[in-house]
Scaffold this motif. Structure first.
Motif, PDB file in Angstrom:
ATOM      1  N   ASN A  15     -16.528   9.375  22.978  1.00  0.00           N
ATOM      2  CA  ASN A  15     -17.961   9.534  23.201  1.00  0.00           C
ATOM      3  C   ASN A  15     -18.350  10.969  23.518  1.00  0.00           C
ATOM      4  O   ASN A  15     -19.356  11.473  23.026  1.00  0.00           O
ATOM      5  N   ASP A  16     -17.542  11.643  24.334  1.00  0.00           N
ATOM      6  CA  ASP A  16     -17.837  13.038  24.653  1.00  0.00           C
ATOM      7  C   ASP A  16     -17.766  13.905  23.405  1.00  0.00           C
ATOM      8  O   ASP A  16     -18.575  14.820  23.216  1.00  0.00           O
ATOM      9  N   MET A  17     -16.810  13.631  22.559  1.00  0.00           N
ATOM     10  CA  MET A  17     -16.701  14.402  21.330  1.00  0.00           C
ATOM     11  C   MET A  17     -17.899  14.157  20.421  1.00  0.00           C
ATOM     12  O   MET A  17     -18.439  15.081  19.810  1.00  0.00           O
ATOM     13  N   ALA A  18     -18.337  12.894  20.332  1.00  0.00           N
ATOM     14  CA  ALA A  18     -19.507  12.575  19.509  1.00  0.00           C
ATOM     15  C   ALA A  18     -20.749  13.281  20.026  1.00  0.00           C
ATOM     16  O   ALA A  18     -21.587  13.743  19.242  1.00  0.00           O
ATOM     17  N   ASP A  19     -20.860  13.397  21.347  1.00  0.00           N
ATOM     18  CA  ASP A  19     -22.031  14.054  21.944  1.00  0.00           C
ATOM     19  C   ASP A  19     -22.044  15.554  21.665  1.00  0.00           C
ATOM     20  O   ASP A  19     -23.104  16.150  21.460  1.00  0.00           O
ATOM     21  N   GLN A  20     -20.873  16.179  21.648  1.00  0.00           N
ATOM     22  CA  GLN A  20     -20.852  17.633  21.477  1.00  0.00           C
ATOM     23  C   GLN A  20     -21.112  18.027  20.028  1.00  0.00           C
ATOM     24  O   GLN A  20     -21.672  19.098  19.755  1.00  0.00           O
ATOM     25  N   GLY A  21     -20.711  17.162  19.090  1.00  0.00           N
ATOM     26  CA  GLY A  21     -21.100  17.341  17.696  1.00  0.00           C
ATOM     27  C   GLY A  21     -20.515  18.541  16.977  1.00  0.00           C
ATOM     28  O   GLY A  21     -20.998  18.913  15.912  1.00  0.00           O
ATOM     29  N   ASP A  22     -19.466  19.172  17.487  1.00  0.00           N
ATOM     30  CA  ASP A  22     -18.856  20.324  16.822  1.00  0.00           C
ATOM     31  C   ASP A  22     -17.492  19.906  16.281  1.00  0.00           C
ATOM     32  O   ASP A  22     -16.528  19.781  17.016  1.00  0.00           O
ATOM     33  N   PHE A  49     -22.671   1.499  18.191  1.00  0.00           N
ATOM     34  CA  PHE A  49     -21.299   1.236  18.623  1.00  0.00           C
ATOM     35  C   PHE A  49     -20.913   2.160  19.769  1.00  0.00           C
ATOM     36  O   PHE A  49     -20.326   1.725  20.770  1.00  0.00           O
ATOM     37  N   LEU A  50     -21.233   3.440  19.644  1.00  0.00           N
ATOM     38  CA  LEU A  50     -20.864   4.408  20.663  1.00  0.00           C
ATOM     39  C   LEU A  50     -21.647   4.246  21.964  1.00  0.00           C
ATOM     40  O   LEU A  50     -21.226   4.736  23.010  1.00  0.00           O
ATOM     41  N   GLN A  51     -22.769   3.537  21.911  1.00  0.00           N
ATOM     42  CA  GLN A  51     -23.538   3.295  23.124  1.00  0.00           C
ATOM     43  C   GLN A  51     -22.877   2.271  24.032  1.00  0.00           C
ATOM     44  O   GLN A  51     -23.195   2.181  25.219  1.00  0.00           O
ATOM     45  N   LYS A  52     -21.945   1.486  23.487  1.00  0.00           N
ATOM     46  CA  LYS A  52     -21.137   0.527  24.249  1.00  0.00           C
ATOM     47  C   LYS A  52     -21.993  -0.475  25.033  1.00  0.00           C
ATOM     48  O   LYS A  52     -21.631  -0.872  26.155  1.00  0.00           O
TER      49      LYS A  52
END
Length: 357
Positions: A66-73, A344-347
């Protein structure tokens, strides 16, 4: 088989964000020796497809999914595949329920018109070798109208379950059953299941109870009622101090698909001679453990990816005997895959998301 030459599919064009998922026309796969063609009826959504798309498996990544998805890089990562570079552009989709519509060899003609699920983890050198490839990570998968797979990986299922329910099984339940198989979970065991509200965790709770063992489940409070319906003997909140809640040396086996900062505590909770099976790290892959607890307590740490030979046939039997139940939270049309992965990522769901071509 008479058919069109093209099909609709979601193609992951390259490593990156949701914009790399393109719904488009592609050629229907042509069969090679030993393969069958499946018309996809339903395809489950898993963490692994998101992780592969983002490049989370890269050794450069030390954060949660999830943290990786949020950072988007995602562009700086070079080795984001499982064990080798991901073959983009790639049709993902690890879970498949479908109907066999064509075969390359007459020997497999008996499979035509049968409803099947696909063993997505394939042991390429036999079951005495850990070499393996995965549908949708190493070759094109089920986020399409058709998929081709080796006939050896196709399992007919005689069940009243609907297509979406069957599509919820392969990856999550295969991974969970493989951990229980490797950890030799038996009726006399007390088993701690981490992340019990997720796909693998909720499968593990059911499969542990099917073996007659006692199961302690860790899940967010919002999902406690749902986890209770799976038969958990005790449910703990994921923010609880597990050592205080359970005590030291209190469980025989830990089944973990979460990892993260609390991973090392599990060595304290395990009894002497206990087993810890791990198959994922969605809360973060870099962990701290006290090696003294590992070796002084004779704990066995088991990493699991390659599915052992009994795992998938076992699952088919469990389905046909109604010894497990499917957990489908929501379905989406295939073209809405970006929305499905976002939710899905919102869990906020319990059970699997399933895409319908």
């Amino acid at each position: 088989m008479k058919q069109d030459k093209t099909m609709k599919a979601v193609v992951t064009m390259e490593q990156g964000g949701l914009d790399k998922l393109v719904y488009q026309d592609v050629a229907i796969p042509e069969l090679s020796d030993g393969e069958v063609l499946i018309k996809v009826l339903a395809a489950g959504v898993n963490n692994t497809e998101i992780n592969t798309r983002m490049g989370w498996y890269s050794g450069d990544v030390n954060t949660s999914t999830n943290d990786m998805a949020d950072q988007g890089d995602f562009n700086a990562l070079k080795d984001g595949g499982w064990s080798k570079e991901t073959p983009f552009p790639l049709i993902q989709g690890t879970d498949c329920c479908g109907i066999v519509v064509d075969t390359a060899n007459d020997i497999h003609k008996n499979l035509i018109d049968q409803r099947v699920i696909v063993r997505s983890c394939m042991r390429t050198s036999g079951f005495y070798d850990f070499d393996n490839i995965w549908m949708a990570s190493d070759f094109d998968g089920a986020f399409a109208e058709y998929v081709k797979v080796p006939a050896s990986e196709v399992f007919p299922v005689q069940s009243q379950w609907n297509d979406e329910q069957l599509a919820s099984i392969p990856c999550a339940y295969g991974t969970a059953e493989n951990m229980l198989h490797r950890a030799n979970v038996k009726e006399s065991d007390t088993v701690l299941v981490m992340g019990a509200s997720g796909g693998v965790g909720s499968a593990a709770v059911q499969l542990v109870k099917r073996r007659g063992a006692t199961v302690f489940a860790v899940a967010s409070k919002a999902n406690h009622a749902s986890v209770q319906t799976l038969g958990a003997d005790k449910i703990l909140d994921r923010n609880d101090n597990l050592i205080k809640a359970l005590g030291e040396n209190s469980v025989d086996v830990v089944i973990d698909n979460v990892a993260g900062e609390n991973f090392g505590l599990q060595l304290t909770i395990l009894k002497r001679g206990g087993r810890l099976a791990t198959s994922g790290a969605i809360a973060g892959p870099v962990v701290n453990i006290d090696l003294r607890k590992l070796y002084l307590k004779d704990i066995t740490l088991i990493g699991t990816t390659a599915w052992d030979e009994p795992v998938f046939p076992n699952l088919v039997q469990y389905i046909e005997k109604n010894e497990i139940k499917p957990l489908v939270a929501k379905t989406f049309p295939l073209k809405q895959i970006a929305q499905a992965q976002t939710e899905f990522l919102q869990k906020n769901h319990f059970g699997k998301f399933v895409l319908i071509p």
